[in-house]
Design an enzyme around this catalytic site. Sequence first.
Site: not given
Length: 330
Positions: A111, A192, A195
């Site tokens: 991140k 995976k 969203k």
Amino acid sequence: MQTIFSGIQPSGTITLGNYIGALKQFVELQHEYNCYFCIVDQHAITVPQDPIQLRKNIRSLAALYIAVGIDPEQATLFIQSEVPAHAQAGWMLQCVTYIGELERMTQFKDKSSGKEAVSAGLLTYPPLMAADILLYSADLVPVGEDQKQHLELTRDIAERFNKKYNDIFTIPEVRIPKTGARIMSLQDPLKKMSKSDPNQKAFISILDEPKQIEKKIKSAVTDSEGVVKFDKENKPGVSNLLSIYSILSNKSIADLEQEYEGKGYGEFKGDLAQVVVQALEPIQKKYYELMESAELDEILDRGAEKAHAVAGRMAKKMENAMGLGRKKRR
């Protein structure tokens, strides 16, 4: 009865993958364990959030928990920021966590990669996650593979605290579901379902309309072989679709392979789309009813009260162990 803790961030509508890999399992677990299900909104603000949208997401996620079948009489559902002990305990645990440990976290590296600046909260996310779990003396924490590293650090922090101060924490175990734990992207079956994927065709939102679901499944990546067969290594796309079909229809993969023997992907995908639509229809109906009712707020108020009573006691034990505040006179 053993205790389970699980937290989900309110960062947008959850996917079919979240439902199969987590929420669907929670519905079964609530009857076998003492369950705490937390909407971890304080974790969400480690990256920039729009305040109005965040509030909507928190309420929406709470409604989805109930809509999928979480019974507030059986389990405790609450919002993290409404229980002050989480932030208190998070700070105390930061003080027994080492910077080197936090910098090694894969999620922090991912991140923060390429960013000019990142918040200190993104780095210190794991001690707050540890606090979430340890406050409720959780025996088990259901997580995906991507959170295993954080759970290992939680165990290390708890053991270090117990050794240094007082033996007050239960050391939690990781619980990874045997089936459906990792539903993959419809467009890239090697990663995976998420969203946050920029490709809207890659995931099915639990609130997608029937036509959207049908369109996304029909455009799902398969292969040129045209055979409905489970083979994760050579046929990852078809295998992913078979997993979804099997879990939502309660049919075994072997039965599905037999059912679609000699049939093409078109028929298989069309039938799968209907299975997904039928599985999500009652969830969506309940969700929209809850979003318009006062019942949801009443459930969250009761949940926060129950969580506060338990977490507050543990936070006080932590303060006493560390020597914070004044010793109470008898």
